[in-house]
Design a protein around this motif. Structure first.
Motif, short mmCIF file in Angstrom:
data_model
loop_
_atom_site.label_atom_id
_atom_site.label_comp_id
_atom_site.label_asym_id
_atom_site.label_seq_id
_atom_site.Cartn_x
_atom_site.Cartn_y
_atom_site.Cartn_z
N SER A 1 24.11 35.92 42.55
CA SER A 1 23.07 34.96 42.23
C SER A 1 22.16 35.54 41.17
N GLY A 2 21.28 34.69 40.66
CA GLY A 2 20.41 35.10 39.58
C GLY A 2 21.09 34.90 38.24
N ARG A 3 20.95 35.86 37.37
CA ARG A 3 21.48 35.75 36.03
C ARG A 3 22.95 36.15 36.02
N THR A 4 23.82 35.15 36.15
CA THR A 4 25.26 35.41 36.16
C THR A 4 26.01 34.21 35.62
N LEU A 5 27.10 34.49 34.90
CA LEU A 5 28.01 33.46 34.43
C LEU A 5 29.34 33.51 35.17
N SER A 6 29.40 34.30 36.24
CA SER A 6 30.59 34.46 37.06
C SER A 6 31.77 35.03 36.28
N ARG A 7 31.49 35.80 35.24
CA ARG A 7 32.54 36.44 34.46
C ARG A 7 32.57 37.95 34.67
N TYR A 8 31.91 38.43 35.71
CA TYR A 8 31.93 39.86 36.00
C TYR A 8 33.19 40.23 36.74
N PRO A 9 33.88 41.30 36.33
CA PRO A 9 34.84 41.91 37.25
C PRO A 9 34.11 42.34 38.52
N MET A 10 34.78 42.21 39.64
CA MET A 10 34.15 42.53 40.91
C MET A 10 35.09 43.35 41.77
N GLY A 11 34.58 43.80 42.91
CA GLY A 11 35.42 44.57 43.80
C GLY A 11 34.70 44.99 45.06
N PRO B 1 41.54 51.19 63.16
CA PRO B 1 40.28 51.91 63.37
C PRO B 1 39.83 52.69 62.14
N GLU B 2 40.76 53.21 61.35
CA GLU B 2 40.39 53.94 60.15
C GLU B 2 39.81 53.07 59.05
N ASP B 3 39.84 51.74 59.22
CA ASP B 3 39.17 50.84 58.29
C ASP B 3 37.68 50.71 58.59
N THR B 4 37.22 51.26 59.69
CA THR B 4 35.82 51.19 60.06
C THR B 4 34.96 51.85 58.99
N ALA B 5 34.00 51.10 58.46
CA ALA B 5 33.15 51.60 57.38
C ALA B 5 32.12 50.53 57.05
N VAL B 6 31.15 50.92 56.23
CA VAL B 6 30.29 49.95 55.56
C VAL B 6 30.99 49.54 54.28
N TYR B 7 31.15 48.24 54.10
CA TYR B 7 31.83 47.70 52.93
C TYR B 7 30.79 47.17 51.94
N TYR B 8 30.95 47.57 50.68
CA TYR B 8 30.01 47.22 49.62
C TYR B 8 30.68 46.34 48.57
N CYS B 9 30.04 45.25 48.24
CA CYS B 9 30.46 44.41 47.13
C CYS B 9 29.87 44.96 45.84
N VAL B 10 30.67 44.98 44.78
CA VAL B 10 30.20 45.48 43.49
C VAL B 10 30.60 44.52 42.38
N ALA B 11 29.81 44.50 41.33
CA ALA B 11 30.10 43.74 40.12
C ALA B 11 29.79 44.61 38.92
N ASP B 12 30.58 44.44 37.86
CA ASP B 12 30.40 45.28 36.69
C ASP B 12 30.78 44.49 35.44
N PHE B 13 30.82 45.18 34.31
CA PHE B 13 31.18 44.57 33.04
C PHE B 13 32.60 44.89 32.61
N VAL B 14 33.26 45.82 33.32
CA VAL B 14 34.57 46.31 32.93
C VAL B 14 35.51 46.24 34.13
N TYR B 15 36.74 45.80 33.88
CA TYR B 15 37.79 45.81 34.88
C TYR B 15 38.71 47.00 34.65
N PRO B 16 39.11 47.70 35.71
CA PRO B 16 38.70 47.53 37.11
C PRO B 16 37.32 48.12 37.38
N VAL B 17 36.68 47.65 38.44
CA VAL B 17 35.39 48.22 38.81
C VAL B 17 35.58 49.65 39.27
N THR B 18 34.56 50.46 39.08
CA THR B 18 34.59 51.85 39.48
C THR B 18 33.34 52.18 40.27
#
Length: 121
Positions: free
Chosen positions: A25-35, A88-105
């Motif tokens: 949300s906010g200033r976005t054109l939905s053209r960010y690579p994400m991950g 069980p090994e998938d247990t973690a805090v999951y973070y959404c990220v957005a960037d200007f370059v694909y793939p996200v890092t």
């Protein structure tokens, strides 16, 4: 101002499924690579999956290939992570990220606050 907000985490049994959502949300054109990244207690933050701005390109960590699917719906500024056959090994805090370059890092510019996923054995 770009805001990133993920949701959908929770407690699930071994072998179960969850779907995480992330809204830009906010200033976005939905053209960010994400991950998605994740971090378990005492572990380094690790890459999970990424998707290009148009959804045509995706990549996954070897540990989740065949079980997780990343997708996006740009008209809603929303990205999803469908997680099946959770372990069980998938247990973690999951973070959404957005960037200007694909793939996200790990150097991605925009991060959510995280959502907890707990898989019981």
């Amino acid at each position: 101002q770009v805001q990133v907000e993920e949701s959908g985490g929770g407690l699930v049994q071994d072998g179960g499924s969850l779907r995480l959502s992330c809204v830009l949300s906010g200033r976005t054109l939905s053209r960010y690579p994400m991950g998605w990244f994740r971090q378990a207690p005492g572990q380094e933050r690790e890459f999970v999956a990424t998707v290009s701005w148009n959804g045509a390109n995706t990549d996954y960590a070897d540990s989740v290939k065949g079980r997780f699917t990343i997708s996006r719906e740009n008209a809603k500024n929303t990205m999803y992570l469908q997680m099946n056959s959770l372990k069980p090994e998938d247990t973690a805090v999951y973070y959404c990220v957005a960037d200007f370059v694909y793939p996200v890092t790990i150097r991605a510019h925009f991060w959510g606050q995280g959502t907890q996923v707990t898989v019981s054995s």
